[in-house]
Motif scaffolding. Structure first.
Motif, PDB file in Angstrom:
ATOM      1  N   SER A  81      -7.904  -1.624   4.954  1.00 40.67           N
ATOM      2  CA  SER A  81      -6.797  -0.712   5.217  1.00 40.67           C
ATOM      3  C   SER A  81      -5.820  -0.781   4.050  1.00 40.67           C
ATOM      4  O   SER A  81      -5.540  -1.863   3.545  1.00 40.67           O
ATOM      5  CB  SER A  81      -6.071  -1.105   6.510  1.00 40.67           C
ATOM      6  OG  SER A  81      -6.921  -0.942   7.626  1.00 40.67           O
TER       7      SER A  81
ATOM      8  N   GLU B 297      -2.016   0.531   3.287  1.00 37.80           N
ATOM      9  CA  GLU B 297      -0.797   1.181   3.759  1.00 37.80           C
ATOM     10  C   GLU B 297      -0.055   1.752   2.559  1.00 37.80           C
ATOM     11  O   GLU B 297       0.190   1.054   1.580  1.00 37.80           O
ATOM     12  CB  GLU B 297       0.103   0.198   4.494  1.00 37.80           C
ATOM     13  CG  GLU B 297       1.363   0.853   5.022  1.00 37.80           C
ATOM     14  CD  GLU B 297       2.321  -0.105   5.697  1.00 37.80           C
ATOM     15  OE1 GLU B 297       3.417   0.342   6.072  1.00 37.80           O
ATOM     16  OE2 GLU B 297       1.998  -1.306   5.845  1.00 37.80           O
TER      17      GLU B 297
ATOM     18  N   VAL C 139       1.433   8.939   3.379  1.00 33.90           N
ATOM     19  CA  VAL C 139       0.029   9.132   3.728  1.00 33.90           C
ATOM     20  C   VAL C 139      -0.398  10.595   3.549  1.00 33.90           C
ATOM     21  O   VAL C 139      -1.542  10.864   3.201  1.00 33.90           O
ATOM     22  CB  VAL C 139      -0.281   8.598   5.145  1.00 33.90           C
ATOM     23  CG1 VAL C 139       0.338   9.453   6.227  1.00 33.90           C
ATOM     24  CG2 VAL C 139      -1.778   8.455   5.363  1.00 33.90           C
TER      25      VAL C 139
ATOM     26  N   TYR D 200      -3.569  11.736   1.328  1.00 35.50           N
ATOM     27  CA  TYR D 200      -4.618  12.602   1.875  1.00 35.50           C
ATOM     28  C   TYR D 200      -4.864  13.798   0.943  1.00 35.50           C
ATOM     29  O   TYR D 200      -6.011  14.122   0.628  1.00 35.50           O
ATOM     30  CB  TYR D 200      -4.212  13.070   3.270  1.00 35.50           C
ATOM     31  CG  TYR D 200      -5.269  13.852   4.003  1.00 35.50           C
ATOM     32  CD1 TYR D 200      -6.429  13.228   4.450  1.00 35.50           C
ATOM     33  CD2 TYR D 200      -5.105  15.206   4.266  1.00 35.50           C
ATOM     34  CE1 TYR D 200      -7.400  13.941   5.140  1.00 35.50           C
ATOM     35  CE2 TYR D 200      -6.070  15.924   4.952  1.00 35.50           C
ATOM     36  CZ  TYR D 200      -7.218  15.286   5.387  1.00 35.50           C
ATOM     37  OH  TYR D 200      -8.173  15.991   6.067  1.00 35.50           O
TER      38      TYR D 200
ATOM     39  N   LEU E 175      -7.065  13.200   8.844  1.00 36.38           N
ATOM     40  CA  LEU E 175      -5.667  12.783   8.965  1.00 36.38           C
ATOM     41  C   LEU E 175      -5.183  13.081  10.374  1.00 36.38           C
ATOM     42  O   LEU E 175      -5.318  14.200  10.858  1.00 36.38           O
ATOM     43  CB  LEU E 175      -4.820  13.533   7.937  1.00 36.38           C
ATOM     44  CG  LEU E 175      -3.336  13.188   7.884  1.00 36.38           C
ATOM     45  CD1 LEU E 175      -3.129  11.738   7.460  1.00 36.38           C
ATOM     46  CD2 LEU E 175      -2.621  14.128   6.917  1.00 36.38           C
TER      47      LEU E 175
ATOM     48  N   VAL F 273       0.798   4.923  13.883  1.00 42.32           N
ATOM     49  CA  VAL F 273       0.438   5.152  12.493  1.00 42.32           C
ATOM     50  C   VAL F 273      -0.126   6.556  12.324  1.00 42.32           C
ATOM     51  O   VAL F 273      -0.622   7.169  13.272  1.00 42.32           O
ATOM     52  CB  VAL F 273      -0.578   4.118  11.945  1.00 42.32           C
ATOM     53  CG1 VAL F 273      -0.023   2.711  12.020  1.00 42.32           C
ATOM     54  CG2 VAL F 273      -1.915   4.217  12.641  1.00 42.32           C
ATOM     55  N   ARG F 274      -0.030   7.054  11.118  1.00 44.10           N
ATOM     56  CA  ARG F 274      -0.688   8.296  10.702  1.00 44.10           C
ATOM     57  C   ARG F 274      -1.721   7.837   9.693  1.00 44.10           C
ATOM     58  O   ARG F 274      -1.405   7.073   8.773  1.00 44.10           O
ATOM     59  CB  ARG F 274       0.346   9.229  10.083  1.00 44.10           C
ATOM     60  CG  ARG F 274      -0.158  10.580   9.676  1.00 44.10           C
ATOM     61  CD  ARG F 274       1.025  11.521   9.398  1.00 44.10           C
ATOM     62  NE  ARG F 274       0.606  12.787   8.863  1.00 44.10           N
ATOM     63  CZ  ARG F 274       0.092  13.793   9.567  1.00 44.10           C
ATOM     64  NH1 ARG F 274      -0.055  13.649  10.881  1.00 44.10           N
ATOM     65  NH2 ARG F 274      -0.270  14.924   8.989  1.00 44.10           N
ATOM     66  N   ARG F 275      -2.981   8.282   9.844  1.00 44.02           N
ATOM     67  CA  ARG F 275      -4.033   7.722   8.998  1.00 44.02           C
ATOM     68  C   ARG F 275      -5.204   8.666   8.823  1.00 44.02           C
ATOM     69  O   ARG F 275      -5.368   9.630   9.567  1.00 44.02           O
ATOM     70  CB  ARG F 275      -4.521   6.407   9.573  1.00 44.02           C
ATOM     71  CG  ARG F 275      -5.320   6.576  10.868  1.00 44.02           C
ATOM     72  CD  ARG F 275      -5.789   5.257  11.402  1.00 44.02           C
ATOM     73  NE  ARG F 275      -6.652   5.453  12.565  1.00 44.02           N
ATOM     74  CZ  ARG F 275      -7.578   4.604  12.956  1.00 44.02           C
ATOM     75  NH1 ARG F 275      -7.753   3.474  12.289  1.00 44.02           N
ATOM     76  NH2 ARG F 275      -8.322   4.846  14.008  1.00 44.02           N
TER      77      ARG F 275
ATOM     78  N   ASN G 233      -9.358   2.800   5.299  1.00 41.47           N
ATOM     79  CA  ASN G 233      -8.386   3.339   6.253  1.00 41.47           C
ATOM     80  C   ASN G 233      -7.069   3.452   5.493  1.00 41.47           C
ATOM     81  O   ASN G 233      -6.468   2.445   5.141  1.00 41.47           O
ATOM     82  CB  ASN G 233      -8.272   2.385   7.440  1.00 41.47           C
ATOM     83  CG  ASN G 233      -7.136   2.713   8.381  1.00 41.47           C
ATOM     84  OD1 ASN G 233      -6.747   3.849   8.543  1.00 41.47           O
ATOM     85  ND2 ASN G 233      -6.615   1.684   9.033  1.00 41.47           N
ATOM     86  N   VAL G 234      -6.621   4.679   5.215  1.00 37.33           N
ATOM     87  CA  VAL G 234      -5.365   4.887   4.498  1.00 37.33           C
ATOM     88  C   VAL G 234      -4.331   5.278   5.546  1.00 37.33           C
ATOM     89  O   VAL G 234      -4.527   6.233   6.302  1.00 37.33           O
ATOM     90  CB  VAL G 234      -5.496   5.985   3.433  1.00 37.33           C
ATOM     91  CG1 VAL G 234      -4.180   6.153   2.674  1.00 37.33           C
ATOM     92  CG2 VAL G 234      -6.633   5.653   2.467  1.00 37.33           C
ATOM     93  N   LEU G 235      -3.219   4.528   5.615  1.00 38.40           N
ATOM     94  CA  LEU G 235      -2.280   4.725   6.699  1.00 38.40           C
ATOM     95  C   LEU G 235      -0.832   4.624   6.255  1.00 38.40           C
ATOM     96  O   LEU G 235      -0.521   4.071   5.209  1.00 38.40           O
ATOM     97  CB  LEU G 235      -2.522   3.691   7.806  1.00 38.40           C
ATOM     98  CG  LEU G 235      -2.185   2.236   7.429  1.00 38.40           C
ATOM     99  CD1 LEU G 235      -1.082   1.723   8.327  1.00 38.40           C
ATOM    100  CD2 LEU G 235      -3.398   1.381   7.487  1.00 38.40           C
TER     101      LEU G 235
ATOM    102  N   HIS H 134       3.094   4.133   8.471  1.00 39.73           N
ATOM    103  CA  HIS H 134       3.765   3.992   9.767  1.00 39.73           C
ATOM    104  C   HIS H 134       4.725   5.151   9.964  1.00 39.73           C
ATOM    105  O   HIS H 134       5.431   5.533   9.050  1.00 39.73           O
ATOM    106  CB  HIS H 134       4.482   2.641   9.866  1.00 39.73           C
ATOM    107  CG  HIS H 134       3.544   1.513  10.085  1.00 39.73           C
ATOM    108  ND1 HIS H 134       2.934   0.852   9.049  1.00 39.73           N
ATOM    109  CD2 HIS H 134       3.077   0.955  11.222  1.00 39.73           C
ATOM    110  CE1 HIS H 134       2.131  -0.078   9.546  1.00 39.73           C
ATOM    111  NE2 HIS H 134       2.190  -0.031  10.862  1.00 39.73           N
TER     112      HIS H 134
END
Length: 115
Positions: free
Chosen positions: A65, A67, A71, A75, A89, A96-98, A110-112, A114
């Motif tokens: 992941s 962070e 995000v 994306y 997305l 979280v938004r990911r 996992n790109v996220l 908060h």
């Protein structure tokens, strides 16, 4: 866009045993959603490891992941680059938004951020 932290994700059917194992190295539980447990160093909280049985809302378990502070920008950059988006997305119920993207070596990231 800035990276805030990077966390390896270990897929395991022995989540509790892994939690105890990493506890021997000084990690402490900082998050537990049942399907994922995140452990952190008390002296350096950004030093983390997550252990998960599987991902709750995605088709695969990510290998790591990342962070980021934006995000949506991450994306857009990944889509523009032509990278393979594995999980779109979206906002998750745990705050979280990911999205998931495959790196050139085949690892799922996992790109996220908060919310």
């Amino acid at each position: 866009m800035a990276v805030r932290r990077v966390v390896p994700n270990i897929q395991s059917e022995a989540v509790q045993e892994s939690r105890e194992f990493y506890g021997l190295l000084g990690f402490e539980e900082v998050m537990n959603h049942g399907w994922i447990v995140t452990l952190a160093s008390p002296s350096s909280p950004a030093a983390q490891v997550s252990v998960m049985a599987g991902d709750k809302t995605a088709p695969v378990t990510p290998d790591m992941s990342v962070e980021v502070d934006d995000v949506d920008a991450a994306y857009a950059v990944m889509r523009e680059s032509g990278a393979e988006i594995i999980h779109p997305l979206q906002d998750e119920e745990w705050g979280v938004r990911r999205f998931f993207v495959r790196d050139p070596s085949g690892r799922v990231v996992n790109v996220l951020g908060h919310r």
